[in-house]
Design a protein around this motif. Structure first.
Motif, PDB file in Angstrom:
ATOM      1  N   PRO A 157      67.211  16.263 -25.735  1.00  0.00           N
ATOM      2  CA  PRO A 157      65.881  15.845 -25.282  1.00  0.00           C
ATOM      3  C   PRO A 157      65.772  14.375 -24.882  1.00  0.00           C
ATOM      4  O   PRO A 157      65.169  14.074 -23.839  1.00  0.00           O
ATOM      5  CB  PRO A 157      64.994  16.188 -26.487  1.00  0.00           C
ATOM      6  N   PRO A 158      66.312  13.403 -25.660  1.00  0.00           N
ATOM      7  CA  PRO A 158      66.210  12.009 -25.201  1.00  0.00           C
ATOM      8  C   PRO A 158      66.911  11.775 -23.862  1.00  0.00           C
ATOM      9  O   PRO A 158      66.412  11.017 -23.014  1.00  0.00           O
ATOM     10  CB  PRO A 158      66.882  11.214 -26.332  1.00  0.00           C
ATOM     11  N   LEU A 159      68.054  12.427 -23.668  1.00  0.00           N
ATOM     12  CA  LEU A 159      68.761  12.266 -22.399  1.00  0.00           C
ATOM     13  C   LEU A 159      68.010  12.963 -21.270  1.00  0.00           C
ATOM     14  O   LEU A 159      67.918  12.434 -20.157  1.00  0.00           O
ATOM     15  CB  LEU A 159      70.181  12.841 -22.515  1.00  0.00           C
ATOM     16  N   GLU A 160      67.477  14.135 -21.550  1.00  0.00           N
ATOM     17  CA  GLU A 160      66.701  14.848 -20.541  1.00  0.00           C
ATOM     18  C   GLU A 160      65.484  14.043 -20.118  1.00  0.00           C
ATOM     19  O   GLU A 160      65.115  14.004 -18.941  1.00  0.00           O
ATOM     20  CB  GLU A 160      66.282  16.209 -21.096  1.00  0.00           C
ATOM     21  N   ALA A 161      64.832  13.386 -21.082  1.00  0.00           N
ATOM     22  CA  ALA A 161      63.661  12.572 -20.777  1.00  0.00           C
ATOM     23  C   ALA A 161      64.035  11.324 -19.982  1.00  0.00           C
ATOM     24  O   ALA A 161      63.287  10.888 -19.098  1.00  0.00           O
ATOM     25  CB  ALA A 161      62.956  12.174 -22.075  1.00  0.00           C
ATOM     26  N   PHE A 168      70.246  15.710 -15.856  1.00  0.00           N
ATOM     27  CA  PHE A 168      70.730  16.139 -17.166  1.00  0.00           C
ATOM     28  C   PHE A 168      71.609  17.374 -17.045  1.00  0.00           C
ATOM     29  O   PHE A 168      72.656  17.472 -17.703  1.00  0.00           O
ATOM     30  CB  PHE A 168      69.541  16.428 -18.087  1.00  0.00           C
ATOM     31  N   VAL A 169      71.217  18.318 -16.217  1.00  0.00           N
ATOM     32  CA  VAL A 169      72.048  19.510 -15.988  1.00  0.00           C
ATOM     33  C   VAL A 169      73.398  19.112 -15.397  1.00  0.00           C
ATOM     34  O   VAL A 169      74.451  19.623 -15.810  1.00  0.00           O
ATOM     35  CB  VAL A 169      71.327  20.506 -15.060  1.00  0.00           C
ATOM     36  N   THR A 254      77.006   9.014 -16.568  1.00  0.00           N
ATOM     37  CA  THR A 254      75.784   8.317 -16.977  1.00  0.00           C
ATOM     38  C   THR A 254      75.774   6.869 -16.514  1.00  0.00           C
ATOM     39  O   THR A 254      74.712   6.319 -16.183  1.00  0.00           O
ATOM     40  CB  THR A 254      75.621   8.386 -18.509  1.00  0.00           C
ATOM     41  N   LEU A 255      76.937   6.230 -16.471  1.00  0.00           N
ATOM     42  CA  LEU A 255      77.009   4.880 -15.909  1.00  0.00           C
ATOM     43  C   LEU A 255      76.465   4.856 -14.485  1.00  0.00           C
ATOM     44  O   LEU A 255      75.699   3.965 -14.110  1.00  0.00           O
ATOM     45  CB  LEU A 255      78.454   4.379 -15.931  1.00  0.00           C
TER      46      LEU A 255
END
Length: 294
Positions: A157-161, A168-169, A254-255
């Protein structure tokens, strides 16, 4: 008819639509007041608007819409994708319990092996590339799926937000593929791997990068990551290749997602994902060529 001196002649009849010069109309856009014909009239809260004004208002709304740190759309439910991934993993786990080991044998991550029944090659080296992704949704032991799903529920959830649903997918699936790819490159013959651990370690790497980007205290996430890495290498039977492959890919993706410049954000983000996928593809092709020529 007499015309006042110094005034241009007035055209007879009604004004013509600004988009269709051959159509007379008595309707004007309530925003820009240009004449518009019935084909160009778009109902508004008050009166009608022309297509240019409507499109301009929509573009302005999109420009001012709240965005996540990575440029994704802010949504009301920041756990939706996480819930869907949890549901898929749990559904496949139930299918494995019902169907037995056959599903694991057919969909698990198997780089190269010889089928004892037919004495033919099976696995990714034989063209079964789908195993690299399907294996990431397979679990056999209750402790295995429990650990992975608990990690997904806390990290997701924190990453999705922060990233948005689409990003995120992409992070989750690319991490899963990278874990399978490193397993394929390193693991010996006749070794089977399964589980969402590669994707989960990708989320660990992503969380570390995001915490660094947001200037959070890094000690909690680094401590948790260190514990999981110790378990990876100390506990027998764990495919460390999938963990490390997912971790590295998750951090790299993510970078690119959170450090992309605003002006070229989408281009840089897509390019980062494509570059990581290209490295995965090249590594797999080289490994396949090596095995087939051995």
């Amino acid at each position: 008819m007499a015309q006042p001196y110094g005034q241009p002649p007035q055209p007879a009849g009604l004004p013509r639509c600004y988009r269709h010069g051959d159509r007379e109309t008595g309707i004007r856009c309530t925003r820009c007041e240009r004449p518009i014909c019935p084909s160009c009239m778009i109902s508004a809260a008050v009166g009608y608007q022309c297509p240019d004004c409507v499109h301009g208002a929509q573009a302005a709304a999109r420009a001012t819409r709240p965005r996540t740190l990575a440029g994704g759309t802010v949504t009301a439910d920041s756990r939706l994708v996480t819930k869907i991934l949890l549901g898929i993993n749990l559904a496949v786990f139930v299918a494995v319990l019902v169907g037995g080991d056959r599903l694991v044998e057919d969909l698990g991550m198997l780089g190269h092996a010889i089928d004892p029944a037919t004495f033919t090659w099976v696995g990714v080296a034989d063209g079964q590339w789908y195993r690299m992704l399907t294996a990431a949704f397979l679990h056999q032991q209750i402790w295995h799926i429990a650990f992975n799903m608990m990690a997904l529920w806390f990290l997701g959830p924190p990453l999705e937000a922060a990233l948005g649903r689409v990003r995120f997918v992409a992070l989750y699936l690319i991490s899963a593929l990278a874990g399978s790819a490193l397993f394929y490159v390193v693991a010996p013959q006749n070794q089977l791997s399964l589980g969402a651990s590669g994707a989960i370690f990708g989320l660990f790497g992503a969380t570390a990068v995001l915490a660094r980007r947001m200037r959070y205290d890094m000690r909690p996430i680094l401590g948790l990551l260190l514990v999981n890495l110790l378990i990876t290498f100390v506990w027998s039977g764990i495919a460390w290749e999938a963990h490390i492959g997912g971790l590295v890919a998750g951090a790299l993706v993510t970078l690119g997602l959170v450090h992309a410049p605003r002006e070229r954000r989408t281009l840089v983000q897509v390019g980062t994902c494509v570059l990581v996928l290209a490295v995965i593809a090249v590594a797999c092709v080289l490994r396949t060529t090596e095995l087939l020529n051995a």
